[in-house]
Write a protein that holds these residues in place. Structure first.
Motif, PDB file in Angstrom:
ATOM      1  N   PRO A   7       0.814  -1.227   0.000  1.00  0.00           N
ATOM      2  CA  PRO A   7       0.000   0.000   0.000  1.00  0.00           C
ATOM      3  C   PRO A   7       0.846   1.276   0.000  1.00  0.00           C
ATOM      4  N   THR A   8       1.952   1.277   0.756  1.00  0.00           N
ATOM      5  CA  THR A   8       2.824   2.459   0.783  1.00  0.00           C
ATOM      6  C   THR A   8       3.417   2.713  -0.598  1.00  0.00           C
ATOM      7  N   PHE A   9       3.849   1.627  -1.265  1.00  0.00           N
ATOM      8  CA  PHE A   9       4.416   1.771  -2.605  1.00  0.00           C
ATOM      9  C   PHE A   9       3.349   2.218  -3.611  1.00  0.00           C
ATOM     10  N   ARG A  26      -6.125   0.274  -0.200  1.00  0.00           N
ATOM     11  CA  ARG A  26      -5.429   1.113   0.791  1.00  0.00           C
ATOM     12  C   ARG A  26      -4.453   2.073   0.107  1.00  0.00           C
ATOM     13  N   GLY A  27      -3.690   1.536  -0.851  1.00  0.00           N
ATOM     14  CA  GLY A  27      -2.697   2.370  -1.531  1.00  0.00           C
ATOM     15  C   GLY A  27      -3.322   3.502  -2.328  1.00  0.00           C
ATOM     16  N   TYR A  28      -4.459   3.237  -2.987  1.00  0.00           N
ATOM     17  CA  TYR A  28      -5.138   4.264  -3.788  1.00  0.00           C
ATOM     18  C   TYR A  28      -5.564   5.434  -2.909  1.00  0.00           C
ATOM     19  N   TYR A  29      -6.240   5.133  -1.805  1.00  0.00           N
ATOM     20  CA  TYR A  29      -6.720   6.210  -0.938  1.00  0.00           C
ATOM     21  C   TYR A  29      -5.574   6.943  -0.237  1.00  0.00           C
ATOM     22  N   GLN A  30      -4.536   6.193   0.172  1.00  0.00           N
ATOM     23  CA  GLN A  30      -3.381   6.845   0.793  1.00  0.00           C
ATOM     24  C   GLN A  30      -2.671   7.771  -0.200  1.00  0.00           C
ATOM     25  N   GLY A  31      -2.652   7.364  -1.476  1.00  0.00           N
ATOM     26  CA  GLY A  31      -2.043   8.204  -2.511  1.00  0.00           C
ATOM     27  C   GLY A  31      -2.796   9.500  -2.725  1.00  0.00           C
ATOM     28  N   LYS A  32      -4.090   9.515  -2.341  1.00  0.00           N
ATOM     29  CA  LYS A  32      -4.894  10.737  -2.421  1.00  0.00           C
ATOM     30  C   LYS A  32      -4.987  11.419  -1.052  1.00  0.00           C
ATOM     31  N   PHE A  33      -4.125  10.969  -0.108  1.00  0.00           N
ATOM     32  CA  PHE A  33      -4.032  11.527   1.255  1.00  0.00           C
ATOM     33  C   PHE A  33      -5.318  11.315   2.059  1.00  0.00           C
ATOM     34  N   LEU A  34      -6.060  10.235   1.725  1.00  0.00           N
ATOM     35  CA  LEU A  34      -7.267   9.864   2.481  1.00  0.00           C
ATOM     36  C   LEU A  34      -6.955   8.585   3.257  1.00  0.00           C
ATOM     37  N   MET A  35      -6.679   8.721   4.552  1.00  0.00           N
ATOM     38  CA  MET A  35      -6.233   7.591   5.364  1.00  0.00           C
ATOM     39  C   MET A  35      -7.379   6.859   6.058  1.00  0.00           C
ATOM     40  N   GLY A  36      -8.572   7.456   6.043  1.00  0.00           N
ATOM     41  CA  GLY A  36      -9.720   6.866   6.740  1.00  0.00           C
ATOM     42  C   GLY A  36     -10.022   5.426   6.333  1.00  0.00           C
ATOM     43  N   PRO A  37     -10.169   5.128   5.010  1.00  0.00           N
ATOM     44  CA  PRO A  37     -10.468   3.750   4.603  1.00  0.00           C
ATOM     45  C   PRO A  37      -9.430   2.735   5.081  1.00  0.00           C
ATOM     46  N   THR A  38      -8.136   3.101   5.002  1.00  0.00           N
ATOM     47  CA  THR A  38      -7.076   2.205   5.482  1.00  0.00           C
ATOM     48  C   THR A  38      -7.221   1.965   6.980  1.00  0.00           C
TER      49      THR A  38
END
Length: 533
Positions: A65-67, A140-152
């Motif tokens: 997810p981070t990558f 998880r990676g998609y939302y984190q890439g858009k700075f949305l951490m809630g779903p993760t």
């Protein structure tokens, strides 16, 4: 970076940090009632296969997810973000299918190499979770890439809660219905797939929109599957390796401790029980690491912000604070656990078996906390070479010495091999770090102060526990209730001695005190005391 985007990133980092903290505590704490319910052999059965689950969750929760979030953040528009996520999903689907088939076909062979062929059905059970890895990692990676951490954060909490619930239920039914340890272990490890299904539900709308719907036409040139696969192996693989360090050491134990104990001449059933005793160290180390790294991790967003703004002096200050706080808390946790280990062992697990091995094993907290902190700093600087070489050197050390040390010294040898491998890992990482990062540990006599304060704390705690045991008498001192009282009193006195010693020796700067809980209040109290004098 725009201010709104920066604020969103900080809020997201905070949400993810809190959910990760809760998930880590859950992951460590459930093993204590579980071990109490199923005993040493039942715990051994579960822990032998746990590293396979742990590696899968590292892939699905941290590494990939981070990558993927980095890949998504690199794309110029929404269509490109969606398409690159889809390609990442296809690559991960191929990997997860390979892992699933490999574990299903190789379960008997792996169980044989672990020294217990009856573990094969449990390996079969855990393999199913890998089928959900692509869905979870890309969501998880998609939302984190858009700075949305809630779903993760939500999926992480659902995954841990469901898994822990299923494991405790499996233990309960196993005990009350007379299941053997392997049948119970199979149901307990099935929790991995059940939890993966439940946490995957968070990403249903994402999957329908970005993974399963007809692909939109590209608006920009996308990285090819070949280039993406190469980056997955190198960049994604490195992130997974860093996140899975402790779990990989446990996996090496799964393949060598049992075989080493039986090579000593220990009967198989006895060896299983002894390995179960050795596995008690893992939740203790996990809890110690939560304490040691959670507070210093609050500085990570500030570290990233300082680097993004090219504020190098601020970056160095935050780095210094992270390293000092992490090292101090990990040292205090290690010394405290060593001093109170007989009581903690009896309180949590009902006996003092393996106390020496556990005392050695908890020194892992110190080196693992430093590795976690240094890898965070090195990743922020995009310096991966020292990390990779260090991790490979540490794992190689464990592989080379573990079996022989178990043969010669039993589970004490396995504990020594773990601590040695982590020390090698950190040593290589430290030597390969930039000069400024190396000097952080050596400046202002910090290490000398820390050793003196921690040593004083350890001696006071040992003396206090001995006095309480002498006061209540030998028979009462061996009860779990008295062990609990000694542990509680020891922790309170240990914290008090450490804080007083840290203030008196000026172990921390004001910035470092502010990272710690109640640090601000303590600074005000000390300032008022000086005014009165």
């Amino acid at each position: 970076m725009p201010k709104d985007r920066l604020n969103t990133m900080f809020r997201g980092a905070l949400i993810l940090s809190v959910s990760s903290l809760v998930a880590k505590i859950l992951s460590a704490v459930y093993r204590i009632p579980f071990q109490n319910m199923v005993g040493n052999t039942g715990f051994y059965v579960y822990q032998q296969i746990y590293p396979i689950y742990g590696i899968g969750m590292t892939f699905a929760l941290n590494g990939f997810p981070t990558f993927i979030s980095k890949l998504v953040a690199e794309q110029p528009d929404a269509t490109s973000k969606s398409l690159v996520t889809r390609r990442a999903f296809h690559i991960l689907s191929g990997l997860s299918l390979l892992l699933f088939v490999g574990l299903q076909l190789g379960a008997h062979w792996l169980a044989l190499r672990m020294g217990d062929v009856r573990l094969a059905p449990i390996i079969d059970a855990v393999a199913w979770m890998f089928l959900f890895m692509p869905w979870l990692a890309t969501g998880r990676g998609y939302y984190q890439g858009k700075f949305l951490m809630g779903p993760t954060a939500v999926s992480q909490l659902i995954e841990q809660t469901v898994r822990v619930g299923v494991i405790i239920m499996a233990a309960y039914f196993g005990v009350h219905r007379g299941w053997d340890d392997y049948h119970m272990g199979t149901w307990a490890m099935s929790s991995a797939a059940i939890a993966a299904i439940c946490s995957s539900l968070i990403f249903v709308s994402f999957g329908l929109r970005h993974l399963l719907a007809p692909a939109p036409r590209p608006t920009h040139r996308l990285p090819s599957y070949r280039d993406l696969t190469k980056r997955f192996i190198i960049e994604g693989g490195t992130l997974c390796l860093v996140a899975a360090v402790v779990i990989l050491l446990q996996l090496i134990d799964s393949f060598s401790v049992m075989r080493g104990l039986t090579r000593q001449g220990m009967p198989l059933d006895w060896a299983k029980s002894v390995k179960g005793v050795y596995d008690r160290g893992q939740p203790l180390v996990q809890l110690g690491l939560v304490v040691a790294t959670s507070f210093s991790a609050t500085l990570l967003p500030a570290l990233t912000h300082a680097l993004a703004k090219h504020q190098l002096i601020e970056f160095k200050r935050h780095t210094r604070a992270m390293v000092h706080v992490s090292l101090a808390l990990s040292t205090a946790a290690t010394v405290g656990l060593v001093a109170l280990m007989p009581q903690i062992n009896r309180l949590l697990f009902g006996s003092t078996e393996g106390t020496t091995a556990l005392r050695i094993y908890v020194f892992s907290i110190l080196f693992a906390a430093l590795i976690t902190t240094y890898t965070s700093v090195l990743q922020s600087l995009d310096q991966y070479t020292a990390m990779i070489i260090g991790i490979i050197a540490g794992l190689a050390t464990k592989v080379l010495v573990n079996y022989q040390m178990v043969v010669h010294f039993g589970i004490n040898g396995a504990s020594l091999a773990t601590v040695l491998s982590l020390a090698v890992m950190f040593g290589v990482m430290w030597l390969g770090s930039p000069e400024d990062l190396r000097q952080v540990l050596l400046e202002s006599g910090y290490l000398i102060k820390l050793v003196l304060v921690s040593g004083a704390m350890g001696l006071v705690v040992v003396f206090t526990s001995r006095e309480i045991r002498a006061l209540v008498g030998l028979q009462m001192a061996n009860s779990r209730g008295i062990a609990g009282i000694i542990t509680l009193v020891g922790v309170l006195i240990g914290v008090a001695v450490f804080v007083v010693g840290a203030v008196g020796s000026r172990l921390f700067t004001i910035r470092e005190w502010l990272v710690l809980p109640y640090g601000k209040r303590l600074i005000k109290s000390v300032a008022k005391g000086k005014e009165h004098h």
